[in-house]
Design a protein around this motif. Structure first.
Motif, PDB file in Angstrom:
ATOM      1  N   VAL A   1     -62.461  31.805  -3.846  1.00  0.00           N
ATOM      2  CA  VAL A   1     -61.086  32.132  -4.225  1.00  0.00           C
ATOM      3  C   VAL A   1     -60.305  30.824  -4.339  1.00  0.00           C
ATOM      4  CG1 VAL A   1     -58.969  33.261  -3.447  1.00  0.00           C
ATOM      5  CG2 VAL A   1     -61.174  34.405  -3.163  1.00  0.00           C
ATOM      6  N   ASP A   2     -59.618  30.656  -5.458  1.00  0.00           N
ATOM      7  CA  ASP A   2     -58.855  29.438  -5.729  1.00  0.00           C
ATOM      8  C   ASP A   2     -57.370  29.709  -5.508  1.00  0.00           C
ATOM      9  OD1 ASP A   2     -57.573  27.191  -6.738  1.00  0.00           O
ATOM     10  OD2 ASP A   2     -58.833  27.066  -8.525  1.00  0.00           O
ATOM     11  N   LEU A   3     -56.799  29.041  -4.505  1.00  0.00           N
ATOM     12  CA  LEU A   3     -55.378  29.230  -4.174  1.00  0.00           C
ATOM     13  C   LEU A   3     -54.535  28.019  -4.575  1.00  0.00           C
ATOM     14  CD1 LEU A   3     -55.750  30.967  -0.701  1.00  0.00           C
ATOM     15  CD2 LEU A   3     -54.985  32.009  -2.831  1.00  0.00           C
ATOM     16  N   SER A   4     -55.019  27.251  -5.561  1.00  0.00           N
ATOM     17  CA  SER A   4     -54.283  26.071  -6.025  1.00  0.00           C
ATOM     18  C   SER A   4     -52.861  26.411  -6.459  1.00  0.00           C
ATOM     19  CB  SER A   4     -55.017  25.402  -7.192  1.00  0.00           C
ATOM     20  OG  SER A   4     -56.266  24.935  -6.771  1.00  0.00           O
ATOM     21  N   GLU A   5     -52.693  27.595  -7.043  1.00  0.00           N
ATOM     22  CA  GLU A   5     -51.369  28.035  -7.503  1.00  0.00           C
ATOM     23  C   GLU A   5     -50.642  28.861  -6.437  1.00  0.00           C
ATOM     24  OE1 GLU A   5     -50.173  26.983 -10.461  1.00  0.00           O
ATOM     25  OE2 GLU A   5     -52.053  25.875 -10.671  1.00  0.00           O
ATOM     26  N   LYS A   6     -51.209  28.902  -5.235  1.00  0.00           N
ATOM     27  CA  LYS A   6     -50.664  29.648  -4.092  1.00  0.00           C
ATOM     28  C   LYS A   6     -50.604  31.157  -4.333  1.00  0.00           C
ATOM     29  CE  LYS A   6     -48.638  25.707  -2.105  1.00  0.00           C
ATOM     30  NZ  LYS A   6     -47.638  24.919  -1.593  1.00  0.00           N
ATOM     31  N   GLU A   7     -51.428  31.587  -5.297  1.00  0.00           N
ATOM     32  CA  GLU A   7     -51.640  33.018  -5.491  1.00  0.00           C
ATOM     33  C   GLU A   7     -52.963  33.220  -6.222  1.00  0.00           C
ATOM     34  OE1 GLU A   7     -49.203  34.287  -9.433  1.00  0.00           O
ATOM     35  OE2 GLU A   7     -48.039  34.175  -7.599  1.00  0.00           O
ATOM     36  N   TRP A   8     -53.494  34.442  -6.114  1.00  0.00           N
ATOM     37  CA  TRP A   8     -54.797  34.760  -6.711  1.00  0.00           C
ATOM     38  C   TRP A   8     -54.837  36.262  -6.962  1.00  0.00           C
ATOM     39  CZ3 TRP A   8     -58.366  38.060  -4.404  1.00  0.00           C
ATOM     40  CH2 TRP A   8     -59.632  38.098  -4.965  1.00  0.00           C
TER      41      TRP A   8
ATOM     42  N   TRP B   1     -62.041  29.450  -0.591  1.00  0.00           N
ATOM     43  CA  TRP B   1     -61.662  30.560   0.276  1.00  0.00           C
ATOM     44  C   TRP B   1     -62.503  31.795  -0.045  1.00  0.00           C
ATOM     45  CZ3 TRP B   1     -57.748  29.784   3.875  1.00  0.00           C
ATOM     46  CH2 TRP B   1     -57.000  28.613   3.726  1.00  0.00           C
ATOM     47  N   GLN B   2     -62.542  32.727   0.883  1.00  0.00           N
ATOM     48  CA  GLN B   2     -63.197  34.008   0.670  1.00  0.00           C
ATOM     49  C   GLN B   2     -62.247  35.095   1.165  1.00  0.00           C
ATOM     50  OE1 GLN B   2     -66.358  35.611   3.384  1.00  0.00           O
ATOM     51  NE2 GLN B   2     -67.636  35.358   1.570  1.00  0.00           N
ATOM     52  N   CYS B   3     -62.230  36.220   0.465  1.00  0.00           N
ATOM     53  CA  CYS B   3     -61.444  37.346   0.953  1.00  0.00           C
ATOM     54  C   CYS B   3     -62.259  38.616   0.824  1.00  0.00           C
ATOM     55  CB  CYS B   3     -60.093  37.446   0.265  1.00  0.00           C
ATOM     56  SG  CYS B   3     -60.148  37.667  -1.496  1.00  0.00           S
ATOM     57  N   GLU B   4     -61.808  39.634   1.547  1.00  0.00           N
ATOM     58  CA  GLU B   4     -62.526  40.895   1.615  1.00  0.00           C
ATOM     59  C   GLU B   4     -61.557  42.039   1.320  1.00  0.00           C
ATOM     60  OE1 GLU B   4     -64.706  43.402   5.121  1.00  0.00           O
ATOM     61  OE2 GLU B   4     -64.937  41.212   5.141  1.00  0.00           O
TER      62      GLU B   4
END
Length: 160
Positions: free
Chosen positions: A129-136, A115-118
């Motif tokens: 971005v790693d959302l494996s834990e459903k948060e970052w 993922w990418q975020c801005e």
């Protein structure tokens, strides 16, 4: 059958969250519509992969043979259906991708990585971005503030 994946999350100082590229892997679990068997293993589907269907009936982004009934099921990602999740502070479910499913339907989603975020203030982009834990969580050096994604939830919605 057209099914859309919708997500909701809290964005802290993040303007948008996006899957990156046609090779982005959507990790899903499926249920066979013929016999009702649910897959135990995660399967991934990408826009760039194309698998031929049995009998020369074209191709699909993902083809799975049901372990229980033996039926060949398939799914495609609708072109141009991939959209970023934008934070308006309302935590509404928003569609981020739509699938054309034949013989099966997705029942679970694992966000994982890619993922990418801005950032809102500076436009700083955070890649992979790693959302494996459903948060970052990270830190925007330019704005000198924490950025984060929290409480990610999802649902599948049938479209007409």
């Amino acid at each position: 059958m057209k099914l859309s994946l919708q997500i909701s999350c809290d964005l802290e100082n993040i303007a948008a969250l996006s899957p990156v590229g046609e090779d982005f892997r959507w990790y899903l679990k499926f249920k066979c519509q013929s016999c009702g068997d649910k897959s135990e293993k995660w399967q991934y589907i990408t826009q760039e992969e194309s698998v031929p269907l049995k009998g020369g009936r074209g191709s699909a982004n993902l083809v799975i043979k049901c372990k229980l009934c033996g039926r060949e099921n398939s799914a495609d990602i609708f072109p141009d259906s991939v959209k970023p999740y934008t934070g308006d502070g309302d935590r509404k479910m928003k569609t981020i991708v739509s699938f054309d499913c034949r013989g099966m339907e997705p029942v679970d989603f694992s966000p994982r990585n890619g993922w990418q975020c801005e950032a809102v203030e500076t436009g700083t982009k955070f890649d992979d971005v790693d959302l494996s834990e459903k948060e970052w969580v990270d830190y925007d050096e330019k704005a000198k503030e924490t950025v984060g994604i929290y409480e990610l939830t999802h649902q599948f919605v049938r479209q007409k």
